[in-house]
Design a protein around this motif. Structure first.
Motif, mmCIF file in Angstrom:
data_model
loop_
_atom_site.group_PDB
_atom_site.id
_atom_site.type_symbol
_atom_site.label_atom_id
_atom_site.label_comp_id
_atom_site.label_asym_id
_atom_site.label_seq_id
_atom_site.Cartn_x
_atom_site.Cartn_y
_atom_site.Cartn_z
ATOM 1 N N ILE A 1 0.833 -1.206 0.000
ATOM 2 C CA ILE A 1 0.000 0.000 0.000
ATOM 3 C C ILE A 1 0.870 1.259 0.000
ATOM 4 O O ILE A 1 0.618 2.209 -0.732
ATOM 5 C CB ILE A 1 -0.965 -0.001 1.208
ATOM 6 C CG1 ILE A 1 -1.950 -1.173 1.087
ATOM 7 C CG2 ILE A 1 -1.708 1.321 1.308
ATOM 8 C CD1 ILE A 1 -2.816 -1.400 2.307
ATOM 9 N N ARG A 2 1.920 1.254 0.809
ATOM 10 C CA ARG A 2 2.787 2.430 0.945
ATOM 11 C C ARG A 2 3.431 2.811 -0.393
ATOM 12 O O ARG A 2 3.507 3.987 -0.745
ATOM 13 C CB ARG A 2 3.868 2.169 1.990
ATOM 14 C CG ARG A 2 4.693 3.390 2.343
ATOM 15 C CD ARG A 2 5.744 3.034 3.387
ATOM 16 N NE ARG A 2 5.140 2.570 4.610
ATOM 17 C CZ ARG A 2 4.927 3.318 5.681
ATOM 18 N NH1 ARG A 2 5.278 4.585 5.659
ATOM 19 N NH2 ARG A 2 4.373 2.813 6.762
ATOM 20 N N VAL A 3 3.897 1.822 -1.133
ATOM 21 C CA VAL A 3 4.532 2.091 -2.435
ATOM 22 C C VAL A 3 3.531 2.760 -3.377
ATOM 23 O O VAL A 3 3.835 3.769 -4.023
ATOM 24 C CB VAL A 3 5.108 0.792 -3.050
ATOM 25 C CG1 VAL A 3 5.499 0.989 -4.500
ATOM 26 C CG2 VAL A 3 6.303 0.307 -2.233
ATOM 27 N N ALA A 4 2.319 2.232 -3.434
ATOM 28 C CA ALA A 4 1.292 2.808 -4.315
ATOM 29 C C ALA A 4 0.879 4.202 -3.839
ATOM 30 O O ALA A 4 0.705 5.123 -4.650
ATOM 31 C CB ALA A 4 0.081 1.884 -4.371
ATOM 32 N N LEU A 5 0.753 4.367 -2.528
ATOM 33 C CA LEU A 5 0.355 5.661 -1.968
ATOM 34 C C LEU A 5 1.425 6.718 -2.212
ATOM 35 O O LEU A 5 1.128 7.843 -2.610
ATOM 36 C CB LEU A 5 0.077 5.513 -0.468
ATOM 37 C CG LEU A 5 -0.370 6.763 0.269
ATOM 38 C CD1 LEU A 5 -1.682 7.308 -0.310
ATOM 39 C CD2 LEU A 5 -0.531 6.472 1.767
ATOM 40 N N ARG A 6 2.665 6.349 -1.990
ATOM 41 C CA ARG A 6 3.773 7.293 -2.211
ATOM 42 C C ARG A 6 3.791 7.739 -3.675
ATOM 43 O O ARG A 6 3.983 8.916 -3.976
ATOM 44 C CB ARG A 6 5.105 6.649 -1.830
ATOM 45 C CG ARG A 6 6.274 7.590 -1.968
ATOM 46 C CD ARG A 6 7.536 6.976 -1.400
ATOM 47 N NE ARG A 6 7.997 7.617 -0.211
ATOM 48 C CZ ARG A 6 8.472 8.852 -0.156
ATOM 49 N NH1 ARG A 6 8.511 9.589 -1.235
ATOM 50 N NH2 ARG A 6 8.906 9.364 0.958
ATOM 51 N N ASP B 1 3.655 20.363 -6.447
ATOM 52 C CA ASP B 1 4.635 20.925 -5.518
ATOM 53 C C ASP B 1 4.682 20.221 -4.163
ATOM 54 O O ASP B 1 4.934 20.848 -3.135
ATOM 55 C CB ASP B 1 4.372 22.425 -5.278
ATOM 56 C CG ASP B 1 4.500 23.233 -6.553
ATOM 57 O OD1 ASP B 1 5.366 22.893 -7.385
ATOM 58 O OD2 ASP B 1 3.731 24.199 -6.710
ATOM 59 N N ALA B 2 4.430 18.925 -4.144
ATOM 60 C CA ALA B 2 4.387 18.192 -2.869
ATOM 61 C C ALA B 2 5.761 17.680 -2.458
ATOM 62 O O ALA B 2 6.549 17.241 -3.286
ATOM 63 C CB ALA B 2 3.413 17.023 -2.972
ATOM 64 N N LYS B 3 6.000 17.757 -1.169
ATOM 65 C CA LYS B 3 7.163 17.118 -0.549
ATOM 66 C C LYS B 3 6.583 15.995 0.307
ATOM 67 O O LYS B 3 5.675 16.216 1.107
ATOM 68 C CB LYS B 3 7.915 18.144 0.308
ATOM 69 C CG LYS B 3 9.095 17.597 1.043
ATOM 70 C CD LYS B 3 10.370 17.743 0.223
ATOM 71 C CE LYS B 3 11.557 17.149 0.929
ATOM 72 N NZ LYS B 3 12.478 18.103 1.494
ATOM 73 N N VAL B 4 7.102 14.775 0.131
ATOM 74 C CA VAL B 4 6.532 13.605 0.795
ATOM 75 C C VAL B 4 7.497 13.073 1.854
ATOM 76 O O VAL B 4 8.695 12.955 1.609
ATOM 77 C CB VAL B 4 6.204 12.500 -0.240
ATOM 78 C CG1 VAL B 4 5.575 11.294 0.435
ATOM 79 C CG2 VAL B 4 5.282 13.039 -1.332
ATOM 80 N N PHE B 5 6.947 12.770 3.029
ATOM 81 C CA PHE B 5 7.727 12.247 4.151
ATOM 82 C C PHE B 5 7.114 10.928 4.632
ATOM 83 O O PHE B 5 5.894 10.807 4.707
ATOM 84 C CB PHE B 5 7.706 13.225 5.335
ATOM 85 C CG PHE B 5 8.269 14.577 5.021
ATOM 86 C CD1 PHE B 5 9.614 14.843 5.214
ATOM 87 C CD2 PHE B 5 7.455 15.590 4.541
ATOM 88 C CE1 PHE B 5 10.133 16.107 4.927
ATOM 89 C CE2 PHE B 5 7.960 16.848 4.260
ATOM 90 C CZ PHE B 5 9.312 17.100 4.457
#
Length: 192
Positions: free
Chosen positions: A9-14, A22-26
């Motif tokens: 799920i995390r891979v797809a969500l990221r 302009d998103a920064k993802v953490f």
């Protein structure tokens, strides 16, 4: 049913949130109190937090996570596999987004919104401001003259504990001034 784990799920969500403008993802973003950690946070026009509940997870902490997320993040969303999608929709508030994660025919994880998140009405200014580390918060207060707007002297800003400074600003700044300060905080969080 083809079960999904957190990593799937995390891979797809990221991948999905990385397309936000302009998103920064953490990953694993800790709340101000330290009581919870958002699985993923995307900062663009708002601080968007995502909680993942895979088919292998438990929902035992969800109510407490909801409370913590609501104090700290501007928009909140839960991403759940088919096993929990109905249960989580009964636990999360109406302003939370809900995303169903499942495998498609090609065995890839697809994410489908069941409900889009709206702005969080329970956001706590102190918790939100507390997401920023102490030195950066003080720098904003001094550089952007928020200390003057709240009646503080420059020296007082440096002598106060971070929590006391935030609480003081919360009680003395107008809602408009706090909205400006939140915008500056959001920009600084994005830089981290």
């Amino acid at each position: 049913m083809n079960k999904l784990d957190d990593r799937d799920i995390r891979v797809a969500l990221r991948k999905m949130v990385s397309t936000y403008k302009d998103a920064k993802v953490f990953d694993e973003y800790t709340t101000y109190s330290g009581k919870s950690r958002a699985d993923l946070v995307a900062i663009n026009g708002h601080v968007n937090a995502f909680e993942i509940k895979s088919d292998y997870d438990s929902l035992s902490r969800l109510e407490n996570q909801v409370k913590e997320y609501d104090l700290n993040f501007e928009r909140n969303c839960i991403v759940a596999g088919e096993k929990y999608i109905e249960k989580v929709s009964k636990v999360v508030p109406d302003h939370w987004g809900i995303i169903l994660a499942r495998r498609n025919r090609e065995s890839r994880v697809s994410l489908n919104y069941k409900r889009v998140a709206t702005l969080n009405p329970n956001l706590d200014f102190v918790s939100f401001a507390g997401l920023l580390e102490s030195s950066k918060f003080r720098k904003i207060v001094l550089d952007d003259n928020f200390y003057e707007k709240s009646g503080l002297e420059r020296g007082e800003v440096n002598s106060m504990f971070k929590y006391d400074l935030i609480a003081y600003l919360d009680s003395t700044l107008s809602q408009y001034q706090k909205s400006i300060l939140k915008k500056v905080i959001r920009a600084k969080l994005k830089e981290e």
